[in-house]
Motif scaffolding. Structure first.
Motif, PDB file in Angstrom:
ATOM      1  N   TYR A   1       0.828  -1.210   0.000  1.00 33.61           N
ATOM      2  CA  TYR A   1       0.000   0.000   0.000  1.00 33.61           C
ATOM      3  C   TYR A   1       0.864   1.262   0.000  1.00 33.61           C
ATOM      4  O   TYR A   1       0.539   2.249  -0.653  1.00 33.61           O
ATOM      5  N   GLY A   2       1.977   1.208   0.722  1.00 32.50           N
ATOM      6  CA  GLY A   2       2.925   2.329   0.720  1.00 32.50           C
ATOM      7  C   GLY A   2       3.496   2.548  -0.670  1.00 32.50           C
ATOM      8  O   GLY A   2       3.514   3.675  -1.180  1.00 32.50           O
ATOM      9  N   VAL A   3       3.923   1.461  -1.299  1.00 29.54           N
ATOM     10  CA  VAL A   3       4.480   1.547  -2.657  1.00 29.54           C
ATOM     11  C   VAL A   3       3.415   2.089  -3.608  1.00 29.54           C
ATOM     12  O   VAL A   3       3.682   2.989  -4.417  1.00 29.54           O
ATOM     13  N   TYR A   4       2.208   1.550  -3.500  1.00 33.74           N
ATOM     14  CA  TYR A   4       1.120   2.002  -4.395  1.00 33.74           C
ATOM     15  C   TYR A   4       0.918   3.515  -4.281  1.00 33.74           C
ATOM     16  O   TYR A   4       0.851   4.229  -5.282  1.00 33.74           O
ATOM     17  N   ASN A   5       0.836   3.998  -3.063  1.00 34.95           N
ATOM     18  CA  ASN A   5       0.589   5.435  -2.857  1.00 34.95           C
ATOM     19  C   ASN A   5       1.737   6.294  -3.369  1.00 34.95           C
ATOM     20  O   ASN A   5       1.510   7.353  -3.958  1.00 34.95           O
ATOM     21  N   ILE A   6       2.946   5.829  -3.146  1.00 35.17           N
ATOM     22  CA  ILE A   6       4.114   6.598  -3.582  1.00 35.17           C
ATOM     23  C   ILE A   6       4.188   6.601  -5.117  1.00 35.17           C
ATOM     24  O   ILE A   6       4.402   7.650  -5.726  1.00 35.17           O
ATOM     25  N   LEU A   7       3.947   5.447  -5.741  1.00 33.44           N
ATOM     26  CA  LEU A   7       3.987   5.391  -7.214  1.00 33.44           C
ATOM     27  C   LEU A   7       2.827   6.169  -7.827  1.00 33.44           C
ATOM     28  O   LEU A   7       2.994   6.890  -8.808  1.00 33.44           O
ATOM     29  N   ALA A   8       1.647   6.030  -7.224  1.00 34.14           N
ATOM     30  CA  ALA A   8       0.454   6.683  -7.778  1.00 34.14           C
ATOM     31  C   ALA A   8       0.579   8.198  -7.741  1.00 34.14           C
ATOM     32  O   ALA A   8       0.025   8.907  -8.585  1.00 34.14           O
TER      33      ALA A   8
END
Ligand code: ZN
Length: 271
Positions: A97-104
């Motif tokens: 979820y952290g990766v998703y938010n940072i990439l998004a």
């Protein structure tokens, strides 16, 4: 302010978020002694920094916010008695979820589906579908404990699980050296080893089940993988019609960040 706590198999990290930037406050060992006083430590931070919400990611199996099992934390009994609202989530879910938010937030907003794999003391797997963590009934993504072969004892009490061949603890047992060293020096042909092959096959199978936009590797071991080798080996097992992108996410704090994003949404957005 929001506090993110990452309780891993080896260390526990505290990260502060002021709605603009993240700051690592402290890192301690995940010893039972430290876990016994975890609530006190967190409550002190809450008071000092005027924390409104806490996100906790833990290397354990969590269903509906309840911790069921912590295969990679010795004893692992944690009693939380906190003075502000908190969420408790599996650490690999926080990672994804952290990766998703940072990439998004970057220019990669077309990314909707992510499989996040952490390789540290154990293996974690978090799945984000359409921007939301996929939990199933709570335990979805327990890739570490899928049965791969043989009878090797696993940290969870089972046998022949992926983690019993490929994880920080099992690789250290196998190579008798720190895994980072084994990888760097390609000791005994690390990337040609049976253990690495079992790992890559398991990931390839998962990719073909989920067909994600990206597969992201992290954790103290996963972020140090040789990307080219991992990509090539995955490709050798994944059908050519799949075009999943491979990312190594080099960020020690991303589990805590993911926990912070979750706490922000679950606790503060309802205010
Ligand atoms: Zn297991």
């Amino acid at each position: 302010m929001i506090l993110g706590v990452d309780i891993g198999g080896t260390k526990t990290m505290f990260v502060l978020y002021d709605h603009e930037s993240f700051k690592v406050l402290d890192t301690i060992r995940s010893s039972q002694e430290n876990l016994n006083i975890l609530s006190d430590k967190i409550n002190k931070i809450v008071e000092s920094y005027n924390i409104k919400a806490i996100g906790i990611g833990i290397a354990g199996w969590v269903r509906n916010g309840i911790l069921l099992k912590t295969p990679n934390i010795k004893d692992g009994s944690i009693r939380l008695n906190l003075t502000v609202p908190y969420i408790l989530e599996n650490d690999a879910n926080c990672f994804a979820y952290g990766v998703y938010n940072i990439l998004a937030k970057k220019d990669e907003s077309n990314i909707r589906n992510i499989v996040g794999i952490t390789v540290g003391t154990g293996i974690g797997c978090g799945i984000v579908i359409d921007g939301k963590i996929y939990r199933g009934k709570g335990l979805a993504g327990e890739l570490a404990h899928i049965t791969v072969e043989g009878e090797k004892n696993c940290s969870c009490g089972g046998k022949g699980h992926l983690e019993s061949y490929f994880s920080g603890w099992s690789l250290e047992e196998r190579f008798k050296k720190p895994v980072k060293e084994v990888m760097e020096e390609n000791i005994e042909g690390f990337y040609e080893s049976r253990e690495f092959d079992i790992f890559v096959k398991s990931i390839a199978n998962l990719v073909m089940i989920i067909d994600p936009d990206v597969i992201v590797f992290g954790g103290s071991i996963g972020m140090r993988f040789n990307k080219k080798i991992v990509e090539e080996r995955l490709k050798s097992y994944i059908l050519p019609e799949f075009d999943t992108k491979v990312i190594l996410f080099i960020d020690e704090d991303v589990v805590a960040k993911g926990a912070i994003f979750l706490a922000k949404e679950a606790i503060l957005s309802s205010d």
